[in-house]
Design a protein around this motif. Structure first.
Motif, PDB file in Angstrom:
ATOM      1  N   LEU A 220      48.514  -6.993  37.513  1.00  0.00           N
ATOM      2  CA  LEU A 220      49.966  -7.142  37.520  1.00  0.00           C
ATOM      3  C   LEU A 220      50.369  -8.609  37.439  1.00  0.00           C
ATOM      4  O   LEU A 220      51.289  -8.972  36.701  1.00  0.00           O
ATOM      5  N   ASP A 221      49.681  -9.480  38.209  1.00  0.00           N
ATOM      6  CA  ASP A 221      50.012 -10.896  38.178  1.00  0.00           C
ATOM      7  C   ASP A 221      49.771 -11.497  36.793  1.00  0.00           C
ATOM      8  O   ASP A 221      50.549 -12.338  36.327  1.00  0.00           O
ATOM      9  N   ARG A 223      49.825  -9.864  33.851  1.00  0.00           N
ATOM     10  CA  ARG A 223      50.849  -9.353  32.928  1.00  0.00           C
ATOM     11  C   ARG A 223      52.188 -10.035  33.184  1.00  0.00           C
ATOM     12  O   ARG A 223      52.924 -10.369  32.253  1.00  0.00           O
ATOM     13  N   ARG A 224      52.501 -10.244  34.461  1.00  0.00           N
ATOM     14  CA  ARG A 224      53.767 -10.896  34.807  1.00  0.00           C
ATOM     15  C   ARG A 224      53.789 -12.343  34.309  1.00  0.00           C
ATOM     16  O   ARG A 224      54.793 -12.809  33.779  1.00  0.00           O
ATOM     17  N   TYR A 225      52.679 -13.048  34.477  1.00  0.00           N
ATOM     18  CA  TYR A 225      52.629 -14.450  34.038  1.00  0.00           C
ATOM     19  C   TYR A 225      52.761 -14.540  32.519  1.00  0.00           C
ATOM     20  O   TYR A 225      53.475 -15.406  32.002  1.00  0.00           O
ATOM     21  N   GLN A 227      54.241 -12.396  30.553  1.00  0.00           N
ATOM     22  CA  GLN A 227      55.603 -12.009  30.185  1.00  0.00           C
ATOM     23  C   GLN A 227      56.611 -13.109  30.515  1.00  0.00           C
ATOM     24  O   GLN A 227      57.465 -13.456  29.695  1.00  0.00           O
ATOM     25  N   ASN A 228      56.504 -13.664  31.722  1.00  0.00           N
ATOM     26  CA  ASN A 228      57.531 -14.592  32.194  1.00  0.00           C
ATOM     27  C   ASN A 228      57.323 -16.030  31.730  1.00  0.00           C
ATOM     28  O   ASN A 228      58.289 -16.785  31.612  1.00  0.00           O
ATOM     29  N   ALA A 422      57.349  -4.895  41.900  1.00  0.00           N
ATOM     30  CA  ALA A 422      57.017  -6.260  42.325  1.00  0.00           C
ATOM     31  C   ALA A 422      56.211  -6.308  43.611  1.00  0.00           C
ATOM     32  O   ALA A 422      55.737  -7.363  44.002  1.00  0.00           O
ATOM     33  N   ARG A 450      58.781 -12.599  43.059  1.00  0.00           N
ATOM     34  CA  ARG A 450      58.305 -11.994  41.811  1.00  0.00           C
ATOM     35  C   ARG A 450      59.377 -11.093  41.204  1.00  0.00           C
ATOM     36  O   ARG A 450      59.595 -11.084  39.995  1.00  0.00           O
ATOM     37  N   TYR A 451      60.026 -10.336  42.071  1.00  0.00           N
ATOM     38  CA  TYR A 451      61.097  -9.455  41.599  1.00  0.00           C
ATOM     39  C   TYR A 451      62.200 -10.271  40.913  1.00  0.00           C
ATOM     40  O   TYR A 451      62.657  -9.937  39.814  1.00  0.00           O
ATOM     41  N   ASP A 454      61.039 -11.666  37.604  1.00  0.00           N
ATOM     42  CA  ASP A 454      61.009 -10.624  36.580  1.00  0.00           C
ATOM     43  C   ASP A 454      62.409 -10.313  36.067  1.00  0.00           C
ATOM     44  O   ASP A 454      62.639 -10.167  34.865  1.00  0.00           O
TER      45      ASP A 454
END
Length: 687
Positions: A220-221, A223-225, A227-228, A422, A450-451, A454
């Motif tokens: 998840l971390d 994918r989040r990095y 994406q963001n 998140a 994180r929320y 995102d």
């Protein structure tokens, strides 16, 4: 002797291409410097002849591009979460155990690896402390920590070495001598200050090496990095799926070839699903299954066959091909474009000067007066375009700031669904245990960060599309203004040069004025950061403008919500502890309900207070555009006026040797044309 020689033998062709690319860089830079020196000398000579041609901006541009090429650096930023084997993989690329890569320690500071004739480590600080030089072995011991300690510090939003900006390691290694700089970063969830430092390197890098783990595919971390932080930034990303050999060793029966093939196919499917969007049409040239540990061992043991099986040589071949062909070619093309435009501008200036050399002074002054109204028209076109930019700026900044306000106010509606994504690992019952409450508080706070990241990233994506559309519309408008500008220039040229003969006997041809349209097109496309028509390249500019504003929002939200949130939630849950203690679902629901309620109280305040910072950030984008474009148009107008004024001033001060000056100017234009022609050959890389 470095065992890296084994790796260079496997990648000899790619390394040769990289060396050729570096050589081309230096040759093209030399051409640009030669052109700049030629122009500078010509302007000096012109001061005592028919006057300068007002070419100072062209000289400055050529030297700036040449300086960038002469640096000869390929900067690669290495990203990845903790325990992904980044240091081991880097050591395998370098052929040396340069970074700590044992089972436990991990590098705790951002580290820049670059070539140097001697081993040297320099520690740079965040305060005013001077840089500190230490031994490499001391660096390995002092600036590494256990991964569990790193996670504990991250959970508290603390850095292991809060006063250290980064470390710089210089080392005489073959790969680094090829012009590579490797930036090794800590984990993805590092402190805000460290993330900002990483972002600064990202803005000036040639590519990202994103290290993942085959046994923990696309967390998840990660994918989040992606994406963001990295998506749509115009950055080329190489994905290195490390520890691929562990897929087999983790099987119940490592010798079961069918089970291995099935497991590998499933993993490849997972990675392709999550990574394909970051390298469309080039997946096989950007995603590599590697084993850093196997590569390093094979080099230390001088085992070329095992090295080839590690996947590292295949990755290096693709990386070097990108650097020595795709990336370098774009740099050389840009340099060639600037050289070609400079030649055209000089050709145009010389073409305007030659017919006027033997002009009678009084008649020349009359002509100069006759075009003053045309200069005013050019200024009027410039002003109209500037007004258009400002109207677009005001309209878009208002619309985007309003969209942000609406978006923030609607977060309450989707809070439960969005926030769950998140915080999948939160242990809500820890909250009821006073011994674990502080740990839970920190974990919950990071989940809330994180929320918010995102949610703001989702809004930012929409805003970037709107801004990109607005700039595309401005570019279309610029074409219309350019046509009007060209028409005025043609009228001016006819007044100044019509029915005239060059001193060398060549008649002025009004049709040749059309060639000057290329120059004017360049004037109107002088957009900062190559934003024109290139959304990917524009995104880094947008990100740098917006980042501060969004960070303020995140910090403000957390400060407001968490100042009273925990007391309210604790009061709600404490009532039910006798009946529901141990029932995590009840605690989770009540916690989210109370968080949403507390969050909703502050949404109007956040929306209202942050409207202005967002509004100003969007305006900054257009104001930067305006400054650069209008500055370029002003330069063109001033250059045309300067050419005429300089000629009049020279004629007033002394008699001009027409034939000699004509020869000097034509020689200048011809020599530049030859330089550009020679440069064109050097800009074509051999595959």
């Amino acid at each position: 002797m470095s065992t890296f020689l084994d790796l260079t033998q496997l990648s000899a062709t790619s390394l040769a291409q990289l060396d050729q690319a570096q050589h081309s860089r230096q040759k093209v830079a030399h051409h640009l410097e030669a052109m700049a020196n030629t122009l500078s000398t010509a302007e000096t000579e012109g001061a005592t002849a028919s006057g300068p041609l007002s070419l100072a901006p062209q000289v400055e541009t050529l030297r700036s591009v040449a300086d960038n090429l002469q640096q000869g650096i390929f900067r690669l930023v290495v990203l990845g979460d903790l325990k992904r084997g980044k240091s081991t993989l880097l050591n395998s690329l370098l052929g040396e155990r340069l970074l700590p890569s044992d089972v436990n320690p991990c590098t705790a500071v951002l580290t820049v690896l670059k070539y140097g004739p001697q081993k040297q480590v320099t520690i740079h600080h965040l305060d005013d402390s001077p840089p500190e030089q230490i031994a490499l072995e001391d660096f390995k011991q002092i600036y590494t920590i256990d991964p569990e300690e790193a996670k504990a510090l991250a959970s508290k939003d603390q850095a292991a070495f809060p006063n250290v900006s980064h470390a710089e390691i210089e080392y005489p290694l073959p790969l680094l001598q090829q012009g590579l700089e490797l930036i090794d970063t800590p984990g993805l969830n590092d402190t805000e200050a460290r993330n900002q430092l990483v972002f600064n390197f990202l803005q000036d890098c040639h590519a990202v090496l994103f290290v993942m783990d085959a046994t923990q595919p696309c967390t998840l971390d990660e994918r989040r990095y992606l994406q963001n932080t990295l998506k749509d930034r115009g950055i080329t990303i190489f994905f290195l799926i490390n520890a691929w050999d562990k897929v087999q060793s983790n099987l119940i029966n490592p010798d079961d070839s069918e089970a291995l093939a099935s497991a590998e196919d499933r993993l490849r499917g997972v990675f392709h699903t999550h990574l394909a969007d970051y390298c469309p049409h080039q997946y096989d040239q950007r995603v590599f299954e590697v084993s850093g540990l196997k590569a390093l061992r094979s080099q230390l043991q001088n085992d070329p066959e095992a090295l080839a099986q590690s996947g590292v040589p295949a990755f290096l071949d693709s990386l070097f091909k990108f650097l020595s062909q795709d990336r370098i070619q774009s740099e050389l093309d840009y340099a060639l474009h600037k050289a070609q435009m400079t030649h055209k501008q000089v050709w145009a200036a010389v073409s305007r000067r030659l017919p006027l050399l033997d002009e009678d002074l009084d008649l020349l002054k009359e002509k100069l007066v006759s075009v003053q109204s045309d200069f005013e028209q050019l200024q009027s076109i410039r002003d109209d375009f500037q007004t258009k930019i400002r109207q677009t700026r005001d309209q878009e900044s208002q619309a985007i700031a309003d969209s942000f306000k609406t978006y923030i106010l609607n977060l309450e509606i989707t809070f439960d669904e969005d926030f769950v994504a998140a915080q999948p690992d939160l242990e809500f019952l820890e909250f009821l245990d006073k011994n674990n409450r502080a740990v839970f508080y920190t974990s919950f706070k990071r989940a809330f960060e994180r929320y918010m990241n995102d949610r703001l990233a989702a809004w930012e994506f929409i805003a970037k599309q709107d801004i990109s559309r607005a700039f595309s519309e401005l570019n279309e408008a610029a074409d219309e203004y350019r046509v009007a500008y060209e028409q005025v220039v043609e009228v001016m040229n006819d007044k100044l040069l019509g029915n005239r003969f060059y001193a060398a006997g060549h008649r002025y041809d009004p049709k040749e004025v059309q060639l000057w349209a290329d120059i004017l097109k360049d004037v109107f496309e002088a957009i900062p950061g190559n934003m024109n028509g290139a959304v990917g390249q524009f995104n880094m500019f947008w990100q740098s403008v917006m980042q501060t504003a969004l960070l303020v929002i995140i910090l403000q939200v957390i400060g407001l919500v968490f100042s009273s949130l925990f007391l309210n939630i604790f009061a709600v849950l404490l009532v039910g502890t006798g009946v529901f203690v141990g029932q995590a679902e009840y605690v989770r629901q009540e916690f989210l309900k109370a968080t949403r309620t507390e969050f909703a109280k502050y949404l109007p305040q956040i929306a209202n207070e942050q409207w202005e910072p967002i509004h100003q950030s969007v305006q900054r984008c257009f104001e930067t555009y305006e400054v650069k474009v209008i500055e370029r148009i002003n330069q063109d107008i001033a250059s045309r006026q300067g050419e005429l004024n300089n000629l009049v001033a020279q004629k007033e001060s002394h008699s001009i040797q027409v034939e000699q000056e004509s020869q000097r100017l034509q020689t200048l234009e011809k020599s530049l044309a030859e330089m550009v022609q020679e440069m064109e050959g050097d800009c074509q890389l051999k595959n």
